[in-house]
Design a protein around this motif. Structure first.
Motif, PDB file in Angstrom:
ATOM      1  N   THR A   1       2.629   7.901   3.630  1.00  0.00           N
ATOM      2  CA  THR A   1       2.676   7.793   2.163  1.00  0.00           C
ATOM      3  C   THR A   1       1.407   8.376   1.544  1.00  0.00           C
ATOM      4  O   THR A   1       1.472   8.976   0.464  1.00  0.00           O
ATOM      5  CB  THR A   1       2.833   6.321   1.732  1.00  0.00           C
ATOM      6  OG1 THR A   1       1.708   5.545   2.168  1.00  0.00           O
ATOM      7  CG2 THR A   1       4.110   5.725   2.289  1.00  0.00           C
ATOM      8  N   ALA A   2       0.288   8.209   2.224  1.00  0.00           N
ATOM      9  CA  ALA A   2      -0.953   8.820   1.740  1.00  0.00           C
ATOM     10  C   ALA A   2      -0.849  10.342   1.820  1.00  0.00           C
ATOM     11  O   ALA A   2      -1.380  11.061   0.966  1.00  0.00           O
ATOM     12  CB  ALA A   2      -2.145   8.325   2.555  1.00  0.00           C
TER      13      ALA A   2
ATOM     14  N   LEU B   1      -0.608  14.120   7.814  1.00  0.00           N
ATOM     15  CA  LEU B   1      -0.400  12.673   7.707  1.00  0.00           C
ATOM     16  C   LEU B   1       1.087  12.328   7.705  1.00  0.00           C
ATOM     17  O   LEU B   1       1.501  11.315   8.282  1.00  0.00           O
ATOM     18  CB  LEU B   1      -1.070  12.137   6.442  1.00  0.00           C
ATOM     19  CG  LEU B   1      -2.605  12.240   6.397  1.00  0.00           C
ATOM     20  CD1 LEU B   1      -3.139  11.709   5.073  1.00  0.00           C
ATOM     21  CD2 LEU B   1      -3.228  11.472   7.561  1.00  0.00           C
TER      22      LEU B   1
ATOM     23  N   ARG C   1       2.246   1.778  -3.475  1.00  0.00           N
ATOM     24  CA  ARG C   1       1.184   2.258  -4.385  1.00  0.00           C
ATOM     25  C   ARG C   1       0.976   3.761  -4.232  1.00  0.00           C
ATOM     26  O   ARG C   1       0.864   4.492  -5.225  1.00  0.00           O
ATOM     27  CB  ARG C   1      -0.137   1.523  -4.099  1.00  0.00           C
ATOM     28  CG  ARG C   1      -0.216   0.138  -4.675  1.00  0.00           C
ATOM     29  CD  ARG C   1      -1.662  -0.331  -4.796  1.00  0.00           C
ATOM     30  NE  ARG C   1      -2.369  -0.268  -3.520  1.00  0.00           N
ATOM     31  CZ  ARG C   1      -2.412  -1.268  -2.650  1.00  0.00           C
ATOM     32  NH1 ARG C   1      -1.761  -2.389  -2.898  1.00  0.00           N
ATOM     33  NH2 ARG C   1      -3.095  -1.155  -1.525  1.00  0.00           N
ATOM     34  N   ASN C   2       0.916   4.225  -3.004  1.00  0.00           N
ATOM     35  CA  ASN C   2       0.701   5.662  -2.764  1.00  0.00           C
ATOM     36  C   ASN C   2       1.833   6.501  -3.325  1.00  0.00           C
ATOM     37  O   ASN C   2       1.600   7.540  -3.972  1.00  0.00           O
ATOM     38  CB  ASN C   2       0.560   5.917  -1.261  1.00  0.00           C
ATOM     39  CG  ASN C   2      -0.756   5.425  -0.695  1.00  0.00           C
ATOM     40  OD1 ASN C   2      -1.750   5.297  -1.416  1.00  0.00           O
ATOM     41  ND2 ASN C   2      -0.777   5.131   0.597  1.00  0.00           N
TER      42      ASN C   2
ATOM     43  N   VAL D   1       1.971   4.006   6.426  1.00  0.00           N
ATOM     44  CA  VAL D   1       0.989   4.030   5.339  1.00  0.00           C
ATOM     45  C   VAL D   1       0.298   5.392   5.281  1.00  0.00           C
ATOM     46  O   VAL D   1       0.065   5.939   4.195  1.00  0.00           O
ATOM     47  CB  VAL D   1      -0.038   2.896   5.517  1.00  0.00           C
ATOM     48  CG1 VAL D   1      -1.163   3.038   4.497  1.00  0.00           C
ATOM     49  CG2 VAL D   1       0.637   1.536   5.367  1.00  0.00           C
ATOM     50  N   ARG D   2      -0.027   5.950   6.441  1.00  0.00           N
ATOM     51  CA  ARG D   2      -0.657   7.279   6.472  1.00  0.00           C
ATOM     52  C   ARG D   2       0.299   8.345   5.920  1.00  0.00           C
ATOM     53  O   ARG D   2      -0.137   9.270   5.219  1.00  0.00           O
ATOM     54  CB  ARG D   2      -1.076   7.619   7.898  1.00  0.00           C
ATOM     55  CG  ARG D   2      -2.343   6.899   8.355  1.00  0.00           C
ATOM     56  CD  ARG D   2      -2.545   7.070   9.860  1.00  0.00           C
ATOM     57  NE  ARG D   2      -2.727   8.458  10.235  1.00  0.00           N
ATOM     58  CZ  ARG D   2      -3.891   9.091  10.273  1.00  0.00           C
ATOM     59  NH1 ARG D   2      -5.011   8.455   9.926  1.00  0.00           N
ATOM     60  NH2 ARG D   2      -3.973  10.361  10.659  1.00  0.00           N
TER      61      ARG D   2
ATOM     62  N   THR E   1       2.134   9.161  -6.777  1.00  0.00           N
ATOM     63  CA  THR E   1       2.497  10.572  -6.644  1.00  0.00           C
ATOM     64  C   THR E   1       3.313  11.059  -7.835  1.00  0.00           C
ATOM     65  O   THR E   1       3.297  12.249  -8.170  1.00  0.00           O
ATOM     66  CB  THR E   1       3.311  10.775  -5.345  1.00  0.00           C
ATOM     67  OG1 THR E   1       2.555  10.293  -4.249  1.00  0.00           O
ATOM     68  CG2 THR E   1       3.630  12.238  -5.118  1.00  0.00           C
TER      69      THR E   1
ATOM     70  N   GLU F   1       0.831  -1.213   0.000  1.00  0.00           N
ATOM     71  CA  GLU F   1       0.000   0.000   0.000  1.00  0.00           C
ATOM     72  C   GLU F   1       0.862   1.258   0.000  1.00  0.00           C
ATOM     73  O   GLU F   1       0.551   2.242  -0.689  1.00  0.00           O
ATOM     74  CB  GLU F   1      -0.921  -0.007   1.222  1.00  0.00           C
ATOM     75  CG  GLU F   1      -1.918   1.149   1.218  1.00  0.00           C
ATOM     76  CD  GLU F   1      -2.932   1.059   2.346  1.00  0.00           C
ATOM     77  OE1 GLU F   1      -3.746   2.006   2.479  1.00  0.00           O
ATOM     78  OE2 GLU F   1      -2.909   0.055   3.096  1.00  0.00           O
TER      79      GLU F   1
ATOM     80  N   LYS G   1       0.985  11.515  -1.169  1.00  0.00           N
ATOM     81  CA  LYS G   1       0.110  11.411  -2.338  1.00  0.00           C
ATOM     82  C   LYS G   1      -0.911  12.541  -2.388  1.00  0.00           C
ATOM     83  O   LYS G   1      -1.196  13.094  -3.456  1.00  0.00           O
ATOM     84  CB  LYS G   1      -0.607  10.054  -2.301  1.00  0.00           C
ATOM     85  CG  LYS G   1      -1.570   9.828  -3.446  1.00  0.00           C
ATOM     86  CD  LYS G   1      -2.259   8.475  -3.294  1.00  0.00           C
ATOM     87  CE  LYS G   1      -3.287   8.253  -4.388  1.00  0.00           C
ATOM     88  NZ  LYS G   1      -3.983   6.939  -4.215  1.00  0.00           N
ATOM     89  N   MET G   2      -1.466  12.909  -1.208  1.00  0.00           N
ATOM     90  CA  MET G   2      -2.531  13.913  -1.155  1.00  0.00           C
ATOM     91  C   MET G   2      -2.037  15.275  -0.674  1.00  0.00           C
ATOM     92  O   MET G   2      -2.835  16.186  -0.448  1.00  0.00           O
ATOM     93  CB  MET G   2      -3.648  13.416  -0.234  1.00  0.00           C
ATOM     94  CG  MET G   2      -4.301  12.142  -0.712  1.00  0.00           C
ATOM     95  SD  MET G   2      -5.681  11.592   0.340  1.00  0.00           S
ATOM     96  CE  MET G   2      -4.806  11.098   1.828  1.00  0.00           C
TER      97      MET G   2
END
Length: 297
Positions: A133-134, A143, A92-93, A130-131, A97, A89, A137-138
């Motif tokens: 990497t999110a 995060l 993927r994030n 994981v947070r 990006t 995961e 991405k965002m």
């Protein structure tokens, strides 16, 4: 003497029945454990394959080789701190990006080092990574802060001549993403080596053992269920059974009348034998029944 002989025989029968029962229980116990072990191996393999399957789309869309991305996710779990699902995961994030595979791996390792002893206290190790990497991405600094990197995304970009809006602008996005990568690598340098230190603790050693057990179980499960390269034992056996059943079906359809006649003959013979056995049984009981009743009272 005859009575003692019959008692001895009856005692031997009871012992044989008891031994048979014990053997059956032992067989059920042994096979039950084997079946549970096989089920666990299959579940581990399924979990492993499901986690990696999600990487295929992002690998294709970002121009990366699936095998390279897959091996990267597996390698990120070598120290046991991340599960394969968390590693997949996170990759993927980061790939989504706009970072390349090497840069994504670099940031995953930076986040692992940072999160080892600096993550938000309410989050576990994997969740924090994981947070983060999110967050990349965002473009959400809060995060990224979960792993312990406090510098804001906007500040990292401003130091290199970019604004936060440049990450969403088609003409400046690629350069801004590279600037963010450089900024995160600089901030993460303060935590270099912390992930290794974590593996030396009891919690880290236990996590590594659990992860390795899962990977070993999944490897065995892959032998049973198969992979893209190999059909697996279950599939091979299933194909053989299906072929056998198809052949049996054809033979049954081609020999319906003959089979019916044979069954009728066998049934009649069986009933005839059964009738004779009943007659014999009645005769035996008439002779020995009173004696058995006497011995068992």
């Amino acid at each position: 003497q005859r009575a003692d002989f019959l008692r001895l025989k009856l005692s031997g029968v009871r012992e044989d029945i008891s031994l048979l029962r014990n053997n059956l229980l032992l067989f059920v116990f042994a096979t039950g454990g084997l079946i549970r072990g096989l089920e666990k191996a299959v579940q581990s393999a399924t979990k492993f394959q499901t986690a990696l399957a999600g990487l295929s789309t992002i690998a294709f869309n970002t121009g990366n080789r699936m095998d390279d991305v897959r091996q990267a996710a597996i390698h990120l779990t070598d120290d046991g701190l991340l599960s394969i699902a968390g590693a997949a995961e996170g990759l993927r994030n980061l790939l989504a990006t706009g970072l390349n595979l090497k840069q994504s791996i670099d940031l995953m390792n930076v986040f692992k080092n940072a999160a080892s002893f600096n993550r938000q206290g309410i989050l576990d190790f994997e969740e924090a990574i994981v947070r983060a990497t999110a967050g990349v991405k965002m473009q959400q600094a809060k995060l990224i802060d979960d792993v312990g990197i406090r510098t804001r995304v906007g500040q990292m970009l401003e130091k290199q001549g970019f604004q936060l809006e440049d990450l969403t602008n088609e003409t400046t996005k690629a350069a801004a993403v590279q600037a963010l990568y450089i900024g995160l690598m600089k901030e993460g340098a303060f935590f270099q080596g912390d992930a290794i230190k974590l593996t030396e603790t009891y919690a880290g050693a236990h996590a590594r053992l659990s992860t390795q057990m899962l990977r070993t179980s999944a490897a065995f499960g892959n032998i049973l269920t198969g992979t893209k390269e190999s059909p697996g034992i279950f599939a091979t056996v299933s194909h053989g059974i299906v072929d056998l059943l198809v052949s049996l079906e054809k033979w049954l359809n081609a020999n319906k009348e003959l089979i019916g006649q044979k069954i009728q003959i066998y049934f009649e013979n069986f009933m005839s034998i059964l009738d004779k056995l009943i007659v014999i049984g009645k005769g035996v009981w008439a002779v020995f029944g009173p004696l058995i009743d006497l011995l068992t009272k």
